[in-house]
Motif scaffolding. Structure first.
Motif, short mmCIF file in Angstrom:
data_model
loop_
_atom_site.label_atom_id
_atom_site.label_comp_id
_atom_site.label_asym_id
_atom_site.label_seq_id
_atom_site.Cartn_x
_atom_site.Cartn_y
_atom_site.Cartn_z
N THR A 5 0.82 -1.26 -0.14
CA THR A 5 -0.04 -0.06 0.12
C THR A 5 0.69 1.28 -0.10
O THR A 5 0.49 2.24 -0.44
CB THR A 5 -1.04 0.27 1.23
N GLU A 6 2.03 1.07 0.58
CA GLU A 6 2.89 2.41 0.55
C GLU A 6 3.49 2.66 -0.79
O GLU A 6 3.28 3.77 -1.25
CB GLU A 6 4.21 2.10 1.41
N GLN A 13 0.33 4.04 -3.10
CA GLN A 13 0.23 5.43 -2.58
C GLN A 13 1.11 6.49 -3.44
O GLN A 13 0.80 7.73 -3.71
CB GLN A 13 0.32 5.67 -1.26
#
Length: 113
Positions: free
Chosen positions: A17-18, A21
């Motif tokens: 998810t990092e 993003q």
């Protein structure tokens, strides 16, 4: 538009998810905790869960809908950061989306992303 659905290991969620993003213009990601089993039927898995005598393995499901032009970038990030090289790394599914309707504004199609 395409829907990308990925089933990954819970330990890889933060990393994936990092990186997602950091993709400019990504509309958002839905994350769900799920359980299931694959071809090996959870045999020998250290993190398996028993439910009514059936063994399941906890996994995370990511869902995101993007323009066709963003598909490769999203898939590449998931593939790279969810990979461990071990059985049970997961799967990525890419499906075509016919329409999207934003409930709040009644926008449709790409405007609803």
């Amino acid at each position: 538009m395409k829907e990308i659905k990925a089933i990954i290991r819970p330990a890889k969620l933060l990393e994936v998810t990092e990186e997602l993003q950091s993709i400019a213009g990504l509309p958002g990601v839905t994350v769900s905790e799920i359980r299931g089993f694959g071809k090996s039927r959870a045999k020998g898995a250290k993190d398996k869960v028993m439910y009514e005598m059936v063994e399941f393995i906890p996994r995370i499901q990511l869902e995101v809908v993007v323009d066709d032009a963003m598909v490769d970038a999203v898939v590449n990030v998931i593939q790279k950061y969810a990979h461990t090289g071990n059985t049970g790394d997961g799967k990525i599914f890419v499906s075509t989306i016919d329409d999207i309707i934003k409930i709040r504004t009644n926008e449709r199609g790409r405007d609803a992303l």
